[in-house]
Enzyme design. Structure first.
Site, mmCIF file in Angstrom:
data_model
loop_
_atom_site.group_PDB
_atom_site.id
_atom_site.type_symbol
_atom_site.label_atom_id
_atom_site.label_comp_id
_atom_site.label_asym_id
_atom_site.label_seq_id
_atom_site.Cartn_x
_atom_site.Cartn_y
_atom_site.Cartn_z
ATOM 1 N N ASN A 1 112.206 -48.612 82.202
ATOM 2 C CA ASN A 1 111.873 -49.571 81.141
ATOM 3 C C ASN A 1 110.759 -49.034 80.247
ATOM 4 O O ASN A 1 109.825 -48.370 80.706
ATOM 5 C CB ASN A 1 111.518 -50.941 81.714
ATOM 6 N N ILE A 2 110.877 -49.344 78.950
ATOM 7 C CA ILE A 2 109.909 -48.909 77.944
ATOM 8 C C ILE A 2 109.506 -50.143 77.138
ATOM 9 O O ILE A 2 110.366 -50.767 76.496
ATOM 10 C CB ILE A 2 110.511 -47.823 77.028
ATOM 11 N N GLU A 3 108.228 -50.496 77.198
ATOM 12 C CA GLU A 3 107.758 -51.736 76.574
ATOM 13 C C GLU A 3 107.112 -51.485 75.216
ATOM 14 O O GLU A 3 106.867 -50.349 74.812
ATOM 15 C CB GLU A 3 106.787 -52.437 77.531
ATOM 16 N N CYS B 1 115.077 -52.309 78.662
ATOM 17 C CA CYS B 1 115.196 -52.273 80.120
ATOM 18 C C CYS B 1 115.676 -50.892 80.580
ATOM 19 O O CYS B 1 116.333 -50.167 79.825
ATOM 20 C CB CYS B 1 116.204 -53.305 80.601
ATOM 21 N N GLU C 1 118.049 -50.136 82.589
ATOM 22 C CA GLU C 1 119.514 -50.020 82.592
ATOM 23 C C GLU C 1 120.033 -49.620 81.209
ATOM 24 O O GLU C 1 120.919 -48.782 81.069
ATOM 25 C CB GLU C 1 120.158 -51.357 82.977
ATOM 26 N N CYS D 1 118.961 -57.949 84.025
ATOM 27 C CA CYS D 1 118.844 -59.139 83.175
ATOM 28 C C CYS D 1 120.182 -59.408 82.471
ATOM 29 O O CYS D 1 121.093 -58.575 82.485
ATOM 30 C CB CYS D 1 117.727 -58.949 82.147
ATOM 31 N N CYS E 1 121.353 -56.808 79.807
ATOM 32 C CA CYS E 1 121.878 -55.574 80.418
ATOM 33 C C CYS E 1 123.262 -55.799 81.022
ATOM 34 O O CYS E 1 124.121 -54.921 80.975
ATOM 35 C CB CYS E 1 120.906 -55.039 81.464
HETATM 36 N N1 THU Z 1 113.285 -55.008 83.230
HETATM 37 C C1 THU Z 1 114.180 -53.981 83.352
HETATM 38 O O1 THU Z 1 113.896 -52.840 82.997
HETATM 39 N N2 THU Z 1 115.390 -54.272 83.887
HETATM 40 C C2 THU Z 1 115.770 -55.502 84.322
HETATM 41 O O2 THU Z 1 116.931 -55.684 84.660
HETATM 42 C C3 THU Z 1 114.804 -56.588 84.402
HETATM 43 C C4 THU Z 1 113.563 -56.385 83.592
HETATM 44 C C5 THU Z 1 111.967 -54.717 82.650
HETATM 45 C C6 THU Z 1 111.740 -55.267 81.271
HETATM 46 C C7 THU Z 1 110.241 -55.378 81.230
HETATM 47 O O3 THU Z 1 109.694 -54.133 80.811
HETATM 48 C C8 THU Z 1 109.823 -55.615 82.676
HETATM 49 O O4 THU Z 1 110.955 -55.271 83.460
HETATM 50 C C9 THU Z 1 109.425 -57.041 82.961
HETATM 51 O O5 THU Z 1 110.381 -57.935 82.530
#
Ligand code: THU
Length: 138
Positions: free
Chosen positions: A45-47, A56, A58, A94, A97
């Protein structure tokens, strides 16, 4: 699929998780996507400071694979948890995804979750039943 394939994918997702950029949630996720030909693409994941552009793990894995010409997928391993800590709970994909998976994968595509002890394997049909896909527009 053989047990060793699941184990290898989970291990690759665990390594990929190390590359997470998650300064806002401190929740790191890793994913490892297996193609029908046996190639693996990973993601984390990259915010973003403005939150909504966050990607996310995935989707990073899927979009990297699709960008590299892949269009047939067998399974994805997903692991997540508090940054810096070992995985201890299952982290299910999520809704967004799941929809991306439905774009590129069939009902039998496997999602492999891991809680640090044992894998849990769910099909895409199980995760996203009655989905809307491109076939709805045929
Ligand atoms: N996140 C994912 O990378 N994949 C998921 O299926 C659930 C959530 C990440 C998004 C965000 O950076 C962090 O988890 C918290 O929600």
């Amino acid at each position: 699929m053989e047990n060793t394939v699941y184990k290898d994918l989970i291990q690759k997702a665990v390594f990929a998780r190390e590359k997470s950029y998650c300064p806002y949630s401190s929740f790191s996720v890793g994913a490892a996507l297996l193609t029908e030909e046996g190639k693996v693409y990973t993601g984390a994941n990259i915010e973003s400071a403005s939150f909504s552009p966050t990607a996310c793990a995935e989707r990073v894995a899927f979009f990297t694979a699709v960008h590299n010409g892949e269009d047939r997928f067998r399974a994805i391993a997903v692991v997540g948890g508090k940054k810096g800590e070992a995985v201890s709970e299952f982290c299910a994909p999520c809704g967004v995804c799941r929809q991306v998976m439905a774009e590129f994968c069939g009902k039998d595509f496997e999602i492999i979750l891991f809680d640090g002890k044992s894998p849990k394997i769910i099909t895409l049909e199980g995760l996203l039943p009655e989905s809307f896909t491109k076939t709805n527009m045929d």
